[in-house]
Design an enzyme around this catalytic site. Sequence first.
Site, mmCIF file in Angstrom:
data_model
loop_
_atom_site.group_PDB
_atom_site.id
_atom_site.type_symbol
_atom_site.label_atom_id
_atom_site.label_comp_id
_atom_site.label_asym_id
_atom_site.label_seq_id
_atom_site.Cartn_x
_atom_site.Cartn_y
_atom_site.Cartn_z
ATOM 1 N N ASP A 1 0.728 -1.284 0.031
ATOM 2 C CA ASP A 1 -0.166 0.048 -0.029
ATOM 3 C C ASP A 1 0.841 1.364 -0.090
ATOM 4 O O ASP A 1 1.960 1.160 0.671
ATOM 5 C CB ASP A 1 -0.909 -0.036 1.247
ATOM 6 C CG ASP A 1 -1.881 1.272 1.446
ATOM 7 O OD1 ASP A 1 -2.884 1.374 0.561
ATOM 8 O OD2 ASP A 1 -1.496 2.133 2.191
ATOM 9 N N GLU B 132 0.918 -0.570 -5.260
ATOM 10 C CA GLU B 132 0.155 0.537 -5.253
ATOM 11 C C GLU B 132 0.696 1.700 -5.477
ATOM 12 O O GLU B 132 1.029 2.392 -4.378
ATOM 13 C CB GLU B 132 -1.117 0.354 -4.143
ATOM 14 C CG GLU B 132 -2.051 1.450 -4.368
ATOM 15 C CD GLU B 132 -2.343 2.377 -3.458
ATOM 16 O OE1 GLU B 132 -3.283 3.122 -3.769
ATOM 17 O OE2 GLU B 132 -1.779 2.320 -2.393
#
Length: 630
Positions: A301, A355
């Site tokens: 993330d 990401e």
Amino acid sequence: MKNLINKEALYLYNRGRYYHSYNILGAHRMKHNGKLGVRFTVWAPYAKMVSVVSEFNNWNECVMENLGDSGVWGCFIEGLDEEVKYKYKILTQENQYKYKADPYSFFSELRPQTASIVYNLDHYKWHDAKWLEHRKNINIFERPINIYEMHFGSWKRKKDGEIYTYRELADLVIGYVKEMGYTHIELLPIMEHPFDGSWGYQITGFYSTTSRYGTPKDFMYFVDQCHQSGIGVILDWVPGHFCMDEHGLCEFDGENIYGCIGHKHWGTMNFDFSKTEVHSYLISNAVFWFDKFHVDGLRIDGVSSMLYLDYGYEDKNLAPRNKFGGNSNLDAITFMKKLNEIIFKYYPFALMIAEESSSWPLVTKPQYMDGLGYNFKWDMGWMNDTLRYMQLDPFFRKYNHNLITFSMSYAFAENFILSLSHDEVVHGKKSLVDKMPGDYWSKFANYRVLIAYMIFHPGKKLLFMGSEIAQFIEWREYSELDWMLLEYDMHKKFQLYVKDINHYYLNENALWEIDYDWSGFQWIDADNRDQSIFIFKRVGKKGEDFNVIILNFTPVYYKNFRLGVPAKGIYRTVFNSDEEKYGGSDTTITKTMKAKEVAWHNQPYSVELTVPPLSSLVIKLSKRKLAIPK
């Protein structure tokens, strides 16, 4: 204590080169001098004193020993059993006491309580040997990947509103995911976190599966059952920042030994990647989930927030700079390269998914090419352009044609996963179906074309839970999905559509064998902006294995539409999003067509067919008479 800690491991830990640090730090039940008990070790280099306090001794102190210049403290408590609650009591240089959860705790108290729990992860008996062997022997780039992203606490709930456990969800989720044609489940973070509303992205226990849904062994059961059913498991992992709750990593021993400057967007602390012990902590944590829980991949993330020193700064001039005066975080780059090097050394099959929302180059290229070393990256550009295009009234789409064609200018620069994730259905952005323009029927028709475009476009796939039933309201973490929508005809038909197109994808090697090279894709017509029709070909390793895809992004019906094809023979329509069973208009289409030697769209042959409104069609060659021209 000297006999309980491996000196070489401790040496490597301090230098950021010990990647199984969960074996030497934390609470471990073991035998010492013939006595059973628990060894406690914790890194607190600035502490004046550290003690273990637990329910075992009525929360009285058991003073720990300072293990030389390593900054690690340790002690052994005889007679201590599993599942005992404990904390570290730390005296800071300012003579203040802090009560901290164990950074290496494998299990934690249920929120809002914050103690760590002694727990042994080695007693679970796994039954996924067949899956583990299978994943070692495949080329994942040439296999279908279709990911179902989900949040444990809000997929489905009990009648009284209570959440299901890991074991209960295994019985509910896995069969559904398999039936719907997904290959992997990606879970929003299941590491321990204090606040439900953070969705797990603000973590206090990086080594602890959240106790909201049961024990660590219960989660092992979930992964095990997934593997036995042929479903891979990907965890969202958050190495960029951590939450500032008092019992967590923030100012752990009175100093910021784990983190530094607060995160501007999320009210959290950034990990300090200049500290070697932080490298050992986080890389060990990534290894831990593969080692102890058999997971198949991590979705990392917020990679952009780690790459840029000025991330989140409105005034970039106020942001720190690196030693060369630039805005890239050199320590974070070093960390990520090392992370991926180590993971692929131990687990060559791993999915390491970035990401990353900027145009940072070489994210999925190896380190010898000066890449970051991930093997997949979410295609945020494709997602933003596509959703912007789909939200337009079809009349205006011809003026924004490049929003669809532009993705192919960079589609093979990285190994992309096309993601329609949880981030796109929260914070006032509307659900996917509700983003679509037009009346009720048009919303579903547009949505079917969107899903088809994702499935047929090069790259692997991801869809967030609830999107497969066309949920109209945004995702809410505190409530289950609106499963009652399946009592309504259009929602039930849309679910069937997603199921059928997913299974079509799984069964068509042309749609995934060559995802990351131009040889797997060819535009047939990318320039028909007036009609907003896009035509392209997906090709498998064998040239004769190809699908011709027609996407009509307008509500206009076209009869006798001429389409260029690459080979002579009989073509048949094998997929049609406009069928009545999917909620379409059920326009009578051309089911079989014979290619004529009429050059069209720069192809040597052509066919004529009917193109329904707001539709996606796939045609395939069923009887090949001539070889495909080279």
